[in-house]
Structure formats: C-alpha cells, structure tokens
Design a protein around this motif. Structure first.
Motif, PDB file in Angstrom:
ATOM      1  N   HIS A 289     -18.897 -35.340  70.450  1.00  5.15           N
ATOM      2  CA  HIS A 289     -19.729 -34.132  70.598  1.00  5.15           C
ATOM      3  C   HIS A 289     -19.174 -32.955  69.795  1.00  5.15           C
ATOM      4  O   HIS A 289     -19.833 -31.930  69.650  1.00  5.15           O
ATOM      5  CB  HIS A 289     -19.880 -33.732  72.069  1.00  5.15           C
ATOM      6  N   PHE A 290     -17.947 -33.101  69.297  1.00  4.17           N
ATOM      7  CA  PHE A 290     -17.333 -32.133  68.395  1.00  4.17           C
ATOM      8  C   PHE A 290     -17.258 -30.732  69.004  1.00  4.17           C
ATOM      9  O   PHE A 290     -17.336 -29.730  68.303  1.00  4.17           O
ATOM     10  CB  PHE A 290     -18.069 -32.103  67.048  1.00  4.17           C
ATOM     11  N   TYR A 291     -17.117 -30.679  70.320  1.00  2.00           N
ATOM     12  CA  TYR A 291     -17.000 -29.436  71.076  1.00  2.00           C
ATOM     13  C   TYR A 291     -18.264 -28.574  71.040  1.00  2.00           C
ATOM     14  O   TYR A 291     -18.260 -27.460  71.555  1.00  2.00           O
ATOM     15  CB  TYR A 291     -15.776 -28.625  70.636  1.00  2.00           C
ATOM     16  N   ALA A 292     -19.327 -29.101  70.463  1.00  2.04           N
ATOM     17  CA  ALA A 292     -20.634 -28.446  70.585  1.00  2.04           C
ATOM     18  C   ALA A 292     -21.312 -29.052  71.807  1.00  2.04           C
ATOM     19  O   ALA A 292     -22.405 -29.622  71.736  1.00  2.04           O
ATOM     20  CB  ALA A 292     -21.460 -28.660  69.325  1.00  2.04           C
TER      21      ALA A 292
ATOM     22  N   ARG B 147     -17.477 -24.769  71.261  1.00  4.20           N
ATOM     23  CA  ARG B 147     -17.072 -24.034  72.464  1.00  4.20           C
ATOM     24  C   ARG B 147     -15.981 -23.001  72.193  1.00  4.20           C
ATOM     25  O   ARG B 147     -15.758 -22.094  73.020  1.00  4.20           O
ATOM     26  CB  ARG B 147     -16.581 -25.016  73.531  1.00  4.20           C
ATOM     27  N   ALA B 148     -15.298 -23.103  71.054  1.00  2.00           N
ATOM     28  CA  ALA B 148     -14.283 -22.104  70.724  1.00  2.00           C
ATOM     29  C   ALA B 148     -14.897 -20.731  70.505  1.00  2.00           C
ATOM     30  O   ALA B 148     -14.185 -19.720  70.589  1.00  2.00           O
ATOM     31  CB  ALA B 148     -13.504 -22.525  69.473  1.00  2.00           C
ATOM     32  N   ASN B 149     -16.198 -20.678  70.226  1.00  2.00           N
ATOM     33  CA  ASN B 149     -16.869 -19.391  70.094  1.00  2.00           C
ATOM     34  C   ASN B 149     -17.810 -19.143  71.268  1.00  2.00           C
ATOM     35  O   ASN B 149     -18.750 -18.349  71.167  1.00  2.00           O
ATOM     36  CB  ASN B 149     -17.654 -19.309  68.779  1.00  2.00           C
ATOM     37  N   VAL B 150     -17.557 -19.830  72.353  1.00  2.00           N
ATOM     38  CA  VAL B 150     -18.329 -19.639  73.584  1.00  2.00           C
ATOM     39  C   VAL B 150     -17.382 -19.315  74.741  1.00  2.00           C
ATOM     40  O   VAL B 150     -17.460 -18.247  75.355  1.00  2.00           O
ATOM     41  CB  VAL B 150     -19.177 -20.893  73.919  1.00  2.00           C
ATOM     42  N   ASP B 151     -16.467 -20.228  75.016  1.00  2.00           N
ATOM     43  CA  ASP B 151     -15.651 -20.103  76.221  1.00  2.00           C
ATOM     44  C   ASP B 151     -14.731 -18.882  76.265  1.00  2.00           C
ATOM     45  O   ASP B 151     -14.527 -18.320  77.353  1.00  2.00           O
ATOM     46  CB  ASP B 151     -14.854 -21.382  76.432  1.00  2.00           C
ATOM     47  N   PRO B 152     -14.129 -18.443  75.156  1.00  2.00           N
ATOM     48  CA  PRO B 152     -13.338 -17.215  75.256  1.00  2.00           C
ATOM     49  C   PRO B 152     -14.146 -16.025  75.757  1.00  2.00           C
ATOM     50  O   PRO B 152     -13.654 -15.217  76.551  1.00  2.00           O
ATOM     51  CB  PRO B 152     -12.850 -16.997  73.815  1.00  2.00           C
ATOM     52  N   TRP B 153     -15.394 -15.934  75.333  1.00  4.10           N
ATOM     53  CA  TRP B 153     -16.243 -14.791  75.688  1.00  4.10           C
ATOM     54  C   TRP B 153     -16.857 -14.986  77.069  1.00  4.10           C
ATOM     55  O   TRP B 153     -17.027 -14.018  77.816  1.00  4.10           O
ATOM     56  CB  TRP B 153     -17.298 -14.583  74.617  1.00  4.10           C
TER      57      TRP B 153
ATOM     58  N   VAL C 279     -23.445 -12.107  74.998  1.00  2.00           N
ATOM     59  CA  VAL C 279     -24.411 -13.062  74.464  1.00  2.00           C
ATOM     60  C   VAL C 279     -23.692 -14.095  73.604  1.00  2.00           C
ATOM     61  O   VAL C 279     -22.956 -13.741  72.675  1.00  2.00           O
ATOM     62  CB  VAL C 279     -25.505 -12.356  73.635  1.00  2.00           C
ATOM     63  N   VAL C 280     -23.896 -15.373  73.925  1.00  2.00           N
ATOM     64  CA  VAL C 280     -23.363 -16.484  73.136  1.00  2.00           C
ATOM     65  C   VAL C 280     -24.525 -17.428  72.818  1.00  2.00           C
ATOM     66  O   VAL C 280     -25.672 -17.128  73.130  1.00  2.00           O
ATOM     67  CB  VAL C 280     -22.244 -17.228  73.901  1.00  2.00           C
ATOM     68  N   THR C 281     -24.246 -18.576  72.187  1.00  2.00           N
ATOM     69  CA  THR C 281     -25.341 -19.462  71.793  1.00  2.00           C
ATOM     70  C   THR C 281     -25.159 -20.884  72.331  1.00  2.00           C
ATOM     71  O   THR C 281     -24.055 -21.297  72.681  1.00  2.00           O
ATOM     72  CB  THR C 281     -25.495 -19.543  70.259  1.00  2.00           C
ATOM     73  N   GLU C 282     -26.265 -21.616  72.356  1.00  2.00           N
ATOM     74  CA  GLU C 282     -26.242 -23.007  72.793  1.00  2.00           C
ATOM     75  C   GLU C 282     -25.850 -23.963  71.672  1.00  2.00           C
ATOM     76  O   GLU C 282     -25.649 -25.141  71.923  1.00  2.00           O
ATOM     77  CB  GLU C 282     -27.622 -23.404  73.328  1.00  2.00           C
ATOM     78  N   MET C 283     -25.740 -23.461  70.459  1.00  2.00           N
ATOM     79  CA  MET C 283     -25.423 -24.314  69.318  1.00  2.00           C
ATOM     80  C   MET C 283     -23.931 -24.352  69.016  1.00  2.00           C
ATOM     81  O   MET C 283     -23.418 -25.331  68.487  1.00  2.00           O
ATOM     82  CB  MET C 283     -26.172 -23.843  68.064  1.00  2.00           C
TER      83      MET C 283
ATOM     84  N   VAL D  11     -21.638  -9.946  71.154  1.00  2.00           N
ATOM     85  CA  VAL D  11     -22.482 -11.057  70.725  1.00  2.00           C
ATOM     86  C   VAL D  11     -21.623 -11.981  69.873  1.00  2.00           C
ATOM     87  O   VAL D  11     -20.988 -11.540  68.908  1.00  2.00           O
ATOM     88  CB  VAL D  11     -23.694 -10.578  69.899  1.00  2.00           C
ATOM     89  N   ALA D  12     -21.578 -13.273  70.224  1.00  2.00           N
ATOM     90  CA  ALA D  12     -20.796 -14.255  69.470  1.00  2.00           C
ATOM     91  C   ALA D  12     -21.728 -15.330  68.943  1.00  2.00           C
ATOM     92  O   ALA D  12     -22.484 -15.932  69.713  1.00  2.00           O
ATOM     93  CB  ALA D  12     -19.721 -14.871  70.358  1.00  2.00           C
TER      94      ALA D  12
END
Length: 413
Positions: free
Chosen positions: A364-367, A122-128, A115-119, A167-168
């Motif tokens: 977009h600051f990677y968000a 991406r450094a806390n999305v793409d690794p997972w 589970v990751v988030t839309e907010m 969960v990230a």
C-alpha cells in the motif's frame, strides 16, 4: 534523451554495472528509492576518508564540516529555489514532519481545523492529525475521486475556511503518479491565512521545483529518492521558521535552520546529498547552478515521459489488468500501480524478481487511506512500477514481455 546520453547517464550508477557473470538488477522501484549516483558515493567517501569531525571546532576537519553543511544548504537552495537558511536536515521526511508538527503546537487550538488528503502518504497525514488530536482541533479530508485517481478540489471553499490553520497536501502521489494542482490549494489556503505543507518527496525526483513561486510555507523531500543517501530535507519559509517553538536542548543554537537540527547530523549523508545534486546539475546547461539544475530536471522529465508513454499504452491494453492511473490530460509522474484479478501483488513482484531480475514493488506504500478506499488491501495492495532516468526503453519492453509471460503462466495453471 538520446540512446548515447542514457548510456552515459547509466554509467554514473555503479549498481547498474555488470559484475562478472552476474547481471545487474533492473530497477523499477524508483518511488521506493533510487540507486545512488557515483558523485554521491564519491562525496560521502571523500568526507569519511578525509577526516570526520563534529561542528564548531577550531581544528580543520571541524571547520570543513561546518562548511559542508553550508554548502549542502546552498545546493538544496539552488535545487528547490529557496534561501539556504530555510533548509534543515534530518533523519527522514517522517521524522522531520513530526518534529515540525510538534513545533506548530502553539499555532493550533481546539477551535481550529486541519486539512489533509485521502491520497497522501501517511507521512503527510499523521503528523498533522496527531497535532490536531493533541490540541483538540478538527481534522478534515480533501477526498479522493475513486474514478479519476485525483483529489476533488471542487469543494476547497467549503473545506478550507476561516477555521483552517494548516493544510497538508502531496505534490505527487507515490502510487498513482497524479500531480495535484497544489497552486490551487495554496491560493485558497492563503485566503484564510492557513499554513501550507507540501510533501514533495515523490515530486522532486521528477519535476523542477520552485519553493518561492509555489508560495507554500513548508516543503519536505528526501535525497534517497533522487540518487543520494537516506537523509530528509525540510524547507521552511523564514518568516514561519523564526516563529517555530522547536523542542531542543537548552544550549543548542536558537537561529534558523540550526534550531530544528537536533543532535549531531549525518554529515557524510549531507556530503552525498551535494554529490547527488551535482549529478543532476551535470545533466543540464546554463550560467548558474540553479539554471543547470532546472535544465537537468527538464531532461530527466523528457526522458521519463518517453518511457511513460510506452508503459501507459501497454498497461491500458492488458486484458483484466486494472490500472490505477489518471486519464490523459492529468499531469503525472512515471509511476504505475495496478492489480491483476485473483492474484496477490506479492506473487507478481516475486515472480519478476525470480524470472526477470526485476525489482518491482508491492503493497500500500503508506498511502493506506487511498488503498482502503480503492479496496486493494485484500490483494496485498498494488503492484507498482516506478521509472527513473536510468531506465531504458529496452527495460520497459522486457517488462512487457515478462508480464505477458506471467499472465500466460497463470492461465495455464
């Protein structure tokens, strides 16, 4: 924080000093990286000029480098309230996250969910997401509420289930400033024994952090966001850290935290990290370093919130400006993202750099998921103002003047 206290604080940052006829920049780009405190610079220079060496040697400078890493871990432990052996250093948060994700491979199977988030950045999305893809697992997203600029946590029981293994979530958005109720996410994740990863890169510069109280498993942050050099920090609960199957060289240490620190570390940056934490400590009071750091962070937050109230009130009253910021009552860092109708974000930041000597970020600051959902990419993303403790009310007022002038100029055109 009193005017005199702010003047004293600013004196600790060489980048803010005037040099001859050249005026210093006004830095409103804290989320992209703060300026470096003198204590951090001094720490780096003392290490560099005092004799650099690699680890585990018998000679004095090597022993000093060994001690430097130990002191760096202790300093971070006091800042974040964790154990020194739970602190590992690396190139940056992104690199550390990919390394940890790779090490978690044995924990994830094709029947599991991540589970990751839309907010999040991406450094806390793409690794997972990459980890899930490699293992054939399913990825689920905690959705962004596009009206409130907060995460929709009402469906946690449906999103985080017995199938969830990781969960990230970010503690605070580097765009909207929203501080997420991560304790609520952690509590649900722990009900199903899922690993919890927190991105605290944008939170640590503004909020007192207590790793033990949070109860997460992994927390990332980066020193260049809180007055030091570019170096990443991973805090991993010892109970999990011991189990990680880290990709490493065969002769490298097996014990934590060394086993995650592949290759030679950036020792001078670790010296700078200690200096940055010393700077925060000197802002506070108390009988221990941990107490002084908590006090120092509270003073930083109090000062920033004074500036935040003024900036927030102003931006909400600018005709046509769209502010991407949660309403009153939602905890937020001093970070403001906005757009102006028909105007590219880069045009705004370039104009302020040229006319007001202000460093204001755009993009977009990677968000990127949030940027897509909010439809800002066609305009080059957001214009972002990020405050730091060295910013002043006078600088905020000057920005207000500048934005009003910019809008008048655009209307005349």
């Amino acid at each position: 924080m009193s005017h005199l206290a702010v003047v004293k604080l600013r004196a600790a940052f060489p980048a803010l000093r005037e040099s001859g006829d050249k005026k210093p920049f006004i830095y409103f780009d804290g989320p992209g990286g703060t300026q470096m405190a003198q204590q951090s610079i001094d720490g780096m220079m003392a290490y560099i000029t005092g004799g650099m060496a690699n680890l585990h040697g018998a000679f004095p400078t090597s022993v000093s480098t060994d001690n430097l890493l130990l002191e760096g871990r202790k300093a971070v432990a006091d800042l974040l309230h964790c154990a020194p052996e739970e602190v590992a250093f690396g190139q940056n948060m992104t690199t550390l996250a990919f390394s940890v994700a790779r090490s978690l491979g044995s924990f994830i199977s094709s029947d599991d969910e991540v589970v990751v988030t839309e907010m999040d950045h991406r450094a806390n999305v793409d690794p997972w997401v990459t980890l899930a893809k490699d293992k054939g697992a399913t990825v689920r997203f905690i959705e962004l509420n596009t009206d409130t600029y907060t995460l929709n946590l009402d469906k946690l029981d449906e999103l985080i289930t017995e199938k969830t293994k990781l969960v990230a979530v970010g503690m605070s958005s580097n765009v909207t400033g929203t501080v997420t109720d991560v304790k609520r996410v952690i509590a649900r994740a722990k009900e199903v024994n899922a690993i919890v990863v927190l991105d605290a890169v944008h939170a640590v510069p503004h909020l007192p952090i207590d790793f033990q109280e949070l109860g997460c498993d992994i927390l990332f942050c980066s020193t260049y966001k809180f007055f030091g050099p570019h170096i990443g920090i991973a805090v991993i609960a010892a109970s999990l850290f011991e189990k990680l199957q880290v990709y490493k060289l065969a002769p490298a240490p097996q014990q934590i935290p060394d086993k995650l620190e592949t290759g030679t570390q950036n020792h001078e940056a670790i010296a700078g990290l200690i200096g940055a934490i010393t700077f925060i400590e000197q802002l506070g009071e108390g009988d221990s370093r941990r107490a002084r750091l908590k006090s120092g962070m509270q003073r930083i937050e109090e000062h920033e919130q004074e500036l935040t109230a003024r900036m927030d009130s102003f931006l909400r009253q600018v005709p046509g400006l769209k502010l991407y910021r949660a309403a009153e009552g939602t905890y937020k860092t001093p970070t403001f993202a906005f757009t102006l109708p028909g105007i590219k974000a880069r045009e705004v930041s370039s104009w302020f750099a040229e006319h007001y000597n202000m460093c204001i970020a755009d993009g977009h600051f990677y968000a990127s998921t949030m940027a897509d959902k909010l439809g800002v990419n066609p305009m080059g993303g957001w214009v972002r103002i990020g405050l730091a403790p060295y910013n002043t009310m006078e600088e905020v007022e000057l920005f207000e003047q500048g934005l009003q002038e910019f809008i008048r100029t655009r209307v005349r055109q």
